[in-house]
Design a protein around this motif. Sequence first.
Motif, mmCIF file in Angstrom:
data_model
loop_
_atom_site.group_PDB
_atom_site.id
_atom_site.type_symbol
_atom_site.label_atom_id
_atom_site.label_comp_id
_atom_site.label_asym_id
_atom_site.label_seq_id
_atom_site.Cartn_x
_atom_site.Cartn_y
_atom_site.Cartn_z
ATOM 1 N N GLN A 1 0.858 -1.196 0.000
ATOM 2 C CA GLN A 1 0.000 0.000 0.000
ATOM 3 C C GLN A 1 0.895 1.247 0.000
ATOM 4 O OE1 GLN A 1 -3.557 1.012 0.290
ATOM 5 N NE2 GLN A 1 -2.416 2.895 -0.082
ATOM 6 N N GLY B 1 5.670 4.431 -1.830
ATOM 7 C CA GLY B 1 5.136 5.695 -2.352
ATOM 8 C C GLY B 1 5.100 5.660 -3.861
ATOM 9 N N GLY B 2 5.513 6.742 -4.455
ATOM 10 C CA GLY B 2 5.405 6.892 -5.904
ATOM 11 C C GLY B 2 6.154 5.813 -6.677
ATOM 12 N N MET B 3 7.296 5.376 -6.151
ATOM 13 C CA MET B 3 8.068 4.373 -6.882
ATOM 14 C C MET B 3 7.284 3.069 -7.013
ATOM 15 S SD MET B 3 11.794 2.862 -5.986
ATOM 16 C CE MET B 3 11.631 1.105 -5.750
ATOM 17 N N VAL C 1 4.069 2.749 -7.083
ATOM 18 C CA VAL C 1 3.004 2.979 -8.063
ATOM 19 C C VAL C 1 3.597 2.927 -9.471
ATOM 20 C CG1 VAL C 1 1.329 4.702 -8.868
ATOM 21 C CG2 VAL C 1 1.645 4.311 -6.406
ATOM 22 N N TYR D 1 -8.290 7.948 -11.627
ATOM 23 C CA TYR D 1 -8.333 9.344 -11.189
ATOM 24 C C TYR D 1 -8.973 10.200 -12.280
ATOM 25 C CZ TYR D 1 -5.267 7.536 -7.597
ATOM 26 O OH TYR D 1 -4.757 6.793 -6.564
ATOM 27 N N VAL E 1 -1.661 14.757 0.709
ATOM 28 C CA VAL E 1 -1.634 13.297 0.550
ATOM 29 C C VAL E 1 -0.180 12.850 0.408
ATOM 30 C CG1 VAL E 1 -2.244 11.365 -0.974
ATOM 31 C CG2 VAL E 1 -3.899 13.198 -0.582
ATOM 32 N N GLY E 2 0.235 11.918 1.230
ATOM 33 C CA GLY E 2 1.596 11.396 1.069
ATOM 34 C C GLY E 2 2.142 10.905 2.381
ATOM 35 N N ARG E 3 3.352 10.353 2.288
ATOM 36 C CA ARG E 3 4.003 9.897 3.517
ATOM 37 C C ARG E 3 4.340 11.098 4.387
ATOM 38 N NH1 ARG E 3 8.578 6.407 1.088
ATOM 39 N NH2 ARG E 3 8.020 7.509 -0.803
ATOM 40 N N LYS F 1 8.430 16.115 2.849
ATOM 41 C CA LYS F 1 7.153 16.472 2.212
ATOM 42 C C LYS F 1 6.528 17.724 2.825
ATOM 43 C CE LYS F 1 6.422 12.683 -0.420
ATOM 44 N NZ LYS F 1 6.185 12.784 -1.861
ATOM 45 N N PRO G 1 -3.466 5.830 5.310
ATOM 46 C CA PRO G 1 -3.243 5.654 3.869
ATOM 47 C C PRO G 1 -4.466 5.038 3.198
ATOM 48 C CG PRO G 1 -1.408 4.778 5.124
ATOM 49 C CD PRO G 1 -2.437 5.191 6.123
ATOM 50 N N GLN G 2 -4.779 5.525 2.040
ATOM 51 C CA GLN G 2 -5.985 5.101 1.328
ATOM 52 C C GLN G 2 -5.630 4.298 0.083
ATOM 53 O OE1 GLN G 2 -9.341 6.410 2.392
ATOM 54 N NE2 GLN G 2 -7.986 6.577 4.171
ATOM 55 N N LEU H 1 -8.768 6.927 -2.500
ATOM 56 C CA LEU H 1 -7.985 8.154 -2.661
ATOM 57 C C LEU H 1 -8.600 9.061 -3.727
ATOM 58 C CD1 LEU H 1 -5.511 9.624 -1.640
ATOM 59 C CD2 LEU H 1 -4.136 8.419 -3.350
ATOM 60 N N TYR I 1 -9.432 13.074 -3.301
ATOM 61 C CA TYR I 1 -9.099 14.190 -4.207
ATOM 62 C C TYR I 1 -10.371 14.923 -4.626
ATOM 63 C CZ TYR I 1 -4.408 12.052 -4.966
ATOM 64 O OH TYR I 1 -3.140 11.535 -4.825
ATOM 65 N N LEU J 1 3.600 12.464 -7.992
ATOM 66 C CA LEU J 1 2.409 11.826 -8.584
ATOM 67 C C LEU J 1 1.127 12.359 -7.972
ATOM 68 C CD1 LEU J 1 3.486 8.069 -8.863
ATOM 69 C CD2 LEU J 1 3.488 9.834 -10.632
ATOM 70 N N VAL J 2 1.174 12.684 -6.675
ATOM 71 C CA VAL J 2 -0.041 13.172 -6.010
ATOM 72 C C VAL J 2 -0.560 14.425 -6.720
ATOM 73 C CG1 VAL J 2 -0.771 14.372 -3.905
ATOM 74 C CG2 VAL J 2 0.281 12.105 -3.750
HETATM 75 N N1 UDP Z 1 -0.748 7.068 -2.188
HETATM 76 C C1 UDP Z 1 -1.746 6.140 -1.957
HETATM 77 N N2 UDP Z 1 -2.473 6.232 -0.806
HETATM 78 C C2 UDP Z 1 -2.230 7.194 0.131
HETATM 79 C C3 UDP Z 1 -1.207 8.133 -0.110
HETATM 80 C C4 UDP Z 1 -0.494 8.058 -1.288
HETATM 81 O O1 UDP Z 1 -2.002 5.258 -2.778
HETATM 82 O O2 UDP Z 1 -2.911 7.218 1.149
HETATM 83 C C5 UDP Z 1 0.006 7.034 -3.458
HETATM 84 C C6 UDP Z 1 -0.406 8.174 -4.361
HETATM 85 O O3 UDP Z 1 -1.548 7.818 -5.095
HETATM 86 C C7 UDP Z 1 0.843 8.367 -5.227
HETATM 87 C C8 UDP Z 1 1.972 7.838 -4.366
HETATM 88 O O4 UDP Z 1 1.385 7.196 -3.235
HETATM 89 O O5 UDP Z 1 0.711 7.613 -6.416
HETATM 90 C C9 UDP Z 1 2.888 8.941 -3.875
HETATM 91 O O6 UDP Z 1 3.679 9.355 -4.928
HETATM 92 P P1 UDP Z 1 4.395 10.769 -4.966
HETATM 93 O O7 UDP Z 1 5.155 10.830 -6.239
HETATM 94 O O8 UDP Z 1 3.413 11.864 -4.744
HETATM 95 O O9 UDP Z 1 5.352 10.755 -3.690
HETATM 96 P P2 UDP Z 1 6.555 9.769 -3.266
HETATM 97 O O10 UDP Z 1 5.947 8.774 -2.338
HETATM 98 O O11 UDP Z 1 7.105 9.149 -4.491
HETATM 99 O O12 UDP Z 1 7.524 10.643 -2.576
#
Ligand code: UDP
Length: 457
Positions: free
Chosen positions: A40, A47-49, A51, A228, A252-254, A259, A317-318, A323, A327, A344-345
């Motif tokens: 998740q 996170g983004g990687m 995804v 989305y 939204v994010g870690r 961040k 986290p969603q 998610l 948004y 990505l957010v």
């Molecule tokens: N994300 C998610 N659920 C959450 C928070 C974040 O699925 O509760 C996903 C979000 O959809 C995005 C990714 O985590 O695709 C975060 O990517 P981003 O590039 O914004 O940040 P990174 O984590 O790479 O620093």
Amino acid sequence: MHRSVRAESRSTIHYPGAMTGGLRPRRIALISVHTSPLAQAGTGDAGGMNVYVWQTATRLAKRGVEVEIFTRATSSSDAPTEQAAPGVTVHHVPAGPFDGLDKHDLPGQLCAFSANVLRAEAAQEPGYYDLIHSHYWLSGQVGWLARDRWGVPLVHTAHTLAAVKNASLADGDTAEPKLRVIGEQQVVDEADLLVVNTPTEASELVDLYGADPARVDVVVPGADLERYSPGDRLAARARVGLRPDDVVVTFVGRIQPLKAPDVLLRAMAPLIRSDAAGRLRLLVVGGASGNGAGLPEALVDLAAGLGVSAGVTFLPPQAPADLADVYRASDLVAVPSYSESFGLVALEAQACGVPVIAANVGGLGVAVADGVSGVLVDGHDIEAWTARLAALLADPARLRSMGTQAAIHARAFSWDHTTDALLGSYERAMAAYRRGAGRQTGLFGLRRRRTRPRVTI
Ligand code: UDP
């Protein structure tokens, strides 16, 4: 966004574009040591990687490329090998204990990880993989060894760079260790092709790590535009638990210093306190980064200290479907990061028709069309952020029209484009490798590539 060959203005930047009918890999090994694409996103190390890896792997498979992902086993319930989607296999590679290891401990497990990847390949017929794509520097170290052993090109994506992060650290954040900078430098020197998210990142690789510009491809990430998309705001608010007339700014994010959720909270605090009707709300979605579990306590305490606890909602986290509602339920999404290789957010929010206020750093300058689909803010001065937020929130008509533009802007980015461009890069890497460029990088000292400026550590 995905131009066919090269940027007109900057001959050093390559946009690989779609496949040209050359060498298409039949099967690739995709290495993601420290985090699984099945995890998740939005908490821990995911996170983004994650995804990115999942979205491109499944699309590569749909284009006929078999994808085998190698990631570290982190649970006794992980099957050694799992068919995660048609054409996508995930190998959970034993390397150290399942839990208790921090990302910073993983360099000590790279030998075990690499040995198990090599063994998995050795059990197959010769020439099983056509190409390796490694994600993040830890994986690049594994890919480097496997590339030399298997005689196939190594494509590497860094996702983040320590030298860039260290140059713009948040107050109180810890610098990335020397070990990582050295490891990244080695991977930059060894990879046959480096794939980056934006031209800015290409310049960073060239300027800070001395990367050979001819081996850098810009492949812009995307958003899952099916997931989305704009939708019914009131229905989304009901599902998220917000009132119809709330004014909602969302993060939204870690939850990590990089961040800057604290910057946003501090900037929002005076606006929340002065909102007599109590309609203004900051929604914070995500979990603690790294090994921290559960609620982001420091942020909860900060909200209390600022006297705005009642105006801040924290959500865990969603999953992507939920998610999308988060948004859609928002008036504005904020991405105040100190550094962001893409963001990505920001793109996902815009794809849902929501404008974004973002720090003017890294890839956010590409993800957000400043003044059109959102606004970019220079620096992290709290008062400046408060002023920009206040101006936007005071003008709902502008927010709505930026939201419309945001959805249009986001449509230019899709994971399908990204995947087609990646295939173009793979084709380029394979062709160059066959021509012999790659063989110069072969095992046992066949070459020592150029001497280039090293990143300062
Ligand atoms: N994300 C998610 N659920 C959450 C928070 C974040 O699925 O509760 C996903 C979000 O959809 C995005 C990714 O985590 O695709 C975060 O990517 P981003 O590039 O914004 O940040 P990174 O984590 O790479 O620093």
